[in-house]
Design an enzyme around this catalytic site. Structure first.
Site, PDB file in Angstrom:
ATOM      1  N   PHE A 169     -14.393  -9.295  -0.941  1.00 16.31           N
ATOM      2  CA  PHE A 169     -13.206  -9.021  -1.743  1.00 16.31           C
ATOM      3  C   PHE A 169     -11.987  -9.332  -0.893  1.00 16.31           C
ATOM      4  O   PHE A 169     -11.707  -8.626   0.080  1.00 16.31           O
ATOM      5  CB  PHE A 169     -13.228  -7.549  -2.152  1.00 16.31           C
ATOM      6  N   GLY A 170     -11.269 -10.394  -1.213  1.00 14.12           N
ATOM      7  CA  GLY A 170     -10.168 -10.862  -0.384  1.00 14.12           C
ATOM      8  C   GLY A 170      -8.810 -10.534  -0.965  1.00 14.12           C
ATOM      9  O   GLY A 170      -8.322 -11.267  -1.841  1.00 14.12           O
TER      10      GLY A 170
ATOM     11  N   GLU B  70      -8.003   0.690   2.511  1.00 12.42           N
ATOM     12  CA  GLU B  70      -7.855   1.253   1.157  1.00 12.42           C
ATOM     13  C   GLU B  70      -6.665   2.221   1.085  1.00 12.42           C
ATOM     14  O   GLU B  70      -6.690   3.215   0.367  1.00 12.42           O
ATOM     15  CB  GLU B  70      -9.131   1.978   0.683  1.00 12.42           C
TER      16      GLU B  70
END
Length: 385
Positions: free
Chosen positions: A130-131, A364
């Site tokens: 996930f970039g 995150e």
């Protein structure tokens, strides 16, 4: 009731949830704990574990359909807690695969994309990444410089990403890029000409995991590579919230393992003719750890129940992520002090957990970002700029 579960939090879990916990806990005991010392020391991620985790139903486990396990949010959280009691790097794999890459396809992909990728990803046969983060766009993804430009009936992708988990072993990458239509997501095969993934080394944290620098040089993509449902930053943020939710649980797993290690050691280690656990100062440390683990676990359970009920708000996820990461890293460091000099070796888990949590605390959403999210909620005034 376990001796350390003074609030009987197990009583808040169903028989099915407890059964899942025992299965994952057994996997961590038999498969991860005997090997994590070497994996961490050698900076090695055991790629073969992907299929093992898939066989246990732990990849995309909260997603419904398309070969996904379809378990509850609380069950996913329980699994995250047990995996991180083994090592944050292994829990991170499950998070990147399921909460980020698979969630992006599941939430925003076409039916063809879902059917093409999700069943294989749930089995661990296809690994995704996930970039979103870039070297100069971490906490502020709106400033991303990666671009996708329309070219005929397709797109041309250029740019760089940094700190992208699993990228060098992934087969498919979810890449977010700025376009004339706003931020859009693309499914990019990692064998595409112009796609380069280089692992970031050496690291002092997350050593049994993989994070990479990515470079995209004139990668040509068909329009079918675009995630049709994702428009703007709402797309990646919805996936980040899934990952943040898992961290609420996972961080408490690292804290619990560190506490248990310190407790066991203090009961056996003799100093001045009695065990460390018999001293008031040691008991105070252990009690303070236990209180925060119990509170953090209760917070995780409550958050999970809200998620399953469909009432969980992003600001509530920030409460859990900020609090539990902050308390977990304090617990792990304090546990190390009980171990004395022995605690700086890989024979014991607390300092390894503390090092890993430096990453968990950062990704995150940093402490600062979640503080500002909560500050805006409390005051009504955004203070990000």
């Amino acid at each position: 009731m376990a001796t350390s579960d003074v609030l009987n939090l197990d009583g808040l879990l169903s028989a099915q949830e407890l059964e899942l916990r025992d299965v994952v806990r057994g996997f961590v005991r038999d498969r991860i704990k005997p090997n994590i010392k070497a994996w961490y020391e050698d900076a090695h991620f055991p790629v073969e574990i992907a299929r093992e985790l898939g066989e246990l139903g732990l990849l995309g486990m909260h997603l419904q359909g398309y070969g996904c396990p379809g378990r509850s949010a609380v069950e996913y959280g329980i699994a995250a807690m047990e995996l991180e009691a083994g090592d944050s790097g292994l829990r991170t794999f499950v998070s990147v695969q399921g909460s980020l890459a698979m969630s992006a396809v599941h939430k925003w992909g076409s039916e063809e994309q879902k059917n093409t990728y999700l069943p294989g990803m749930a089995k661990g046969e296809i690994i995704g990444c996930f970039g979103l983060t870039e070297p100069t766009a971490g906490s502020d993804p709106s400033s991303m410089q990666t671009t996708a430009v329309r070219d005929g009936d397709g797109w041309v992708l250029n740019g760089v990403k940094r700190w992208i988990g699993l990228a060098s072993i992934a087969q498919i990458a979810v890449i977010w890029a700025a376009t004339d239509e706003g931020v859009r997501g693309f499914l990019v095969p990692t064998d595409s000409p112009g796609f380069t993934a280089v692992p970031i080394e050496p690291k002092l944290s997350m050593r049994a995991s993989i994070q990479c620098d990515l470079t995209f040089e004139d990668i040509r993509l068909p329009d079918t590579a675009r995630l049709p449902g994702a428009k703007g930053l709402r797309g990646p943020f919805s996936c980040l919230n899934e990952a943040r939710y898992g961290i609420i649980w996972g961080s408490m797993g690292a804290a619990r393992d560190s506490y248990e290690e310190a407790l066991k050691y203090s009961l056996q280690r003799m100093q001045f003719d009695k065990p460390l656990a018999a001293y008031q100062l040691t008991q105070e440390k252990l009690v303070n750890m236990l209180l925060e683990i119990q509170k953090g676990t209760l917070l995780a359970i409550h958050t999970g129940r809200m998620k399953d009920a469909g009432t969980l708000q992003p600001v509530q996820i920030s409460v859990g992520k900020l609090n539990n990461c902050r308390e977990a890293i304090t617990i792990c460091r304090e546990a190390r002090t009980i171990l004395g000099g022995n605690g700086i070796t890989l024979d014991y888990s607390p300092l390894r957990h503390a090092n890993n949590l430096e990453s968990v605390r950062t990704y995150e959403g940093t402490d600062e970002v979640h503080t500002l999210i909560l500050g805006q909620h409390i005051t009504g005034s955004p203070a990000f700029r």
